[in-house]
Write a protein that holds these residues in place. Structure first.
Motif, PDB file in Angstrom:
ATOM      1  N   ILE A   7       0.837  -1.196   0.000  1.00  0.00           N
ATOM      2  CA  ILE A   7       0.000   0.000   0.000  1.00  0.00           C
ATOM      3  C   ILE A   7       0.872   1.247   0.000  1.00  0.00           C
ATOM      4  O   ILE A   7       0.622   2.202  -0.748  1.00  0.00           O
ATOM      5  CB  ILE A   7      -0.971  -0.005   1.200  1.00  0.00           C
ATOM      6  CG1 ILE A   7      -2.016  -1.100   1.017  1.00  0.00           C
ATOM      7  CG2 ILE A   7      -1.636   1.370   1.375  1.00  0.00           C
ATOM      8  CD1 ILE A   7      -2.862  -1.365   2.246  1.00  0.00           C
ATOM      9  N   SER A   8       1.905   1.248   0.825  1.00  0.00           N
ATOM     10  CA  SER A   8       2.816   2.388   0.885  1.00  0.00           C
ATOM     11  C   SER A   8       3.488   2.632  -0.463  1.00  0.00           C
ATOM     12  O   SER A   8       3.572   3.778  -0.931  1.00  0.00           O
ATOM     13  CB  SER A   8       3.872   2.156   1.966  1.00  0.00           C
ATOM     14  OG  SER A   8       4.780   3.224   2.005  1.00  0.00           O
ATOM     15  N   THR A  65       4.011   5.791  -5.349  1.00  0.00           N
ATOM     16  CA  THR A  65       4.018   5.804  -6.811  1.00  0.00           C
ATOM     17  C   THR A  65       3.049   6.847  -7.346  1.00  0.00           C
ATOM     18  O   THR A  65       3.335   7.530  -8.333  1.00  0.00           O
ATOM     19  CB  THR A  65       3.646   4.415  -7.363  1.00  0.00           C
ATOM     20  OG1 THR A  65       4.599   3.467  -6.880  1.00  0.00           O
ATOM     21  CG2 THR A  65       3.666   4.392  -8.878  1.00  0.00           C
ATOM     22  N   LEU A  66       1.904   7.007  -6.683  1.00  0.00           N
ATOM     23  CA  LEU A  66       0.916   7.988  -7.119  1.00  0.00           C
ATOM     24  C   LEU A  66       1.271   9.411  -6.731  1.00  0.00           C
ATOM     25  O   LEU A  66       0.767  10.357  -7.316  1.00  0.00           O
ATOM     26  CB  LEU A  66      -0.459   7.642  -6.545  1.00  0.00           C
ATOM     27  CG  LEU A  66      -1.124   6.388  -7.103  1.00  0.00           C
ATOM     28  CD1 LEU A  66      -2.460   6.166  -6.417  1.00  0.00           C
ATOM     29  CD2 LEU A  66      -1.316   6.495  -8.605  1.00  0.00           C
ATOM     30  N   GLY A  67       2.102   9.579  -5.727  1.00  0.00           N
ATOM     31  CA  GLY A  67       2.478  10.912  -5.287  1.00  0.00           C
ATOM     32  C   GLY A  67       1.630  11.401  -4.136  1.00  0.00           C
ATOM     33  O   GLY A  67       0.978  10.634  -3.439  1.00  0.00           O
ATOM     34  N   ALA A  68       1.595  12.716  -3.965  1.00  0.00           N
ATOM     35  CA  ALA A  68       0.957  13.326  -2.802  1.00  0.00           C
ATOM     36  C   ALA A  68      -0.544  13.052  -2.728  1.00  0.00           C
ATOM     37  O   ALA A  68      -1.120  13.051  -1.650  1.00  0.00           O
ATOM     38  CB  ALA A  68       1.212  14.825  -2.797  1.00  0.00           C
ATOM     39  N   ALA A  69      -1.175  12.850  -3.865  1.00  0.00           N
ATOM     40  CA  ALA A  69      -2.625  12.637  -3.869  1.00  0.00           C
ATOM     41  C   ALA A  69      -2.998  11.179  -3.620  1.00  0.00           C
ATOM     42  O   ALA A  69      -4.151  10.796  -3.758  1.00  0.00           O
ATOM     43  CB  ALA A  69      -3.202  13.098  -5.198  1.00  0.00           C
ATOM     44  N   ALA A  70      -2.050  10.357  -3.239  1.00  0.00           N
ATOM     45  CA  ALA A  70      -2.294   8.920  -3.104  1.00  0.00           C
ATOM     46  C   ALA A  70      -3.390   8.602  -2.101  1.00  0.00           C
ATOM     47  O   ALA A  70      -4.221   7.740  -2.348  1.00  0.00           O
ATOM     48  CB  ALA A  70      -1.016   8.199  -2.717  1.00  0.00           C
ATOM     49  N   ALA A  71      -3.396   9.259  -0.964  1.00  0.00           N
ATOM     50  CA  ALA A  71      -4.396   8.943   0.055  1.00  0.00           C
ATOM     51  C   ALA A  71      -5.798   9.196  -0.489  1.00  0.00           C
ATOM     52  O   ALA A  71      -6.706   8.393  -0.290  1.00  0.00           O
ATOM     53  CB  ALA A  71      -4.150   9.752   1.313  1.00  0.00           C
TER      54      ALA A  71
END
Length: 53
Positions: free
Chosen positions: A27-28, A33-39
């Motif tokens: 998950i981390s 990989t997605l960057g700051a908008a991952a959450a």
């Protein structure tokens, strides 16, 4: 983690915690990989994906 609480032996508990740790790592990595908008992306994915029975 939930299965670790119900483990019948220390070995089973360790295996369940190891699996949970590996999943947390995946998950981390996904979030990084997605960057700051991952959450936010992860939350939206969870809302859009029907639960597996």
């Amino acid at each position: 983690m939930m299965r670790a609480d119900d483990a019948l032996s220390p070995g089973d508990r360790h295996r369940h915690l190891s699996r949970a740790d590996a999943l947390a790592g995946r998950i981390s990595l996904f979030q990084h990989t997605l960057g700051a908008a991952a959450a936010c992306a992860w939350s939206m994915h969870q809302l859009a994906t029907p639960p597996v029975a």
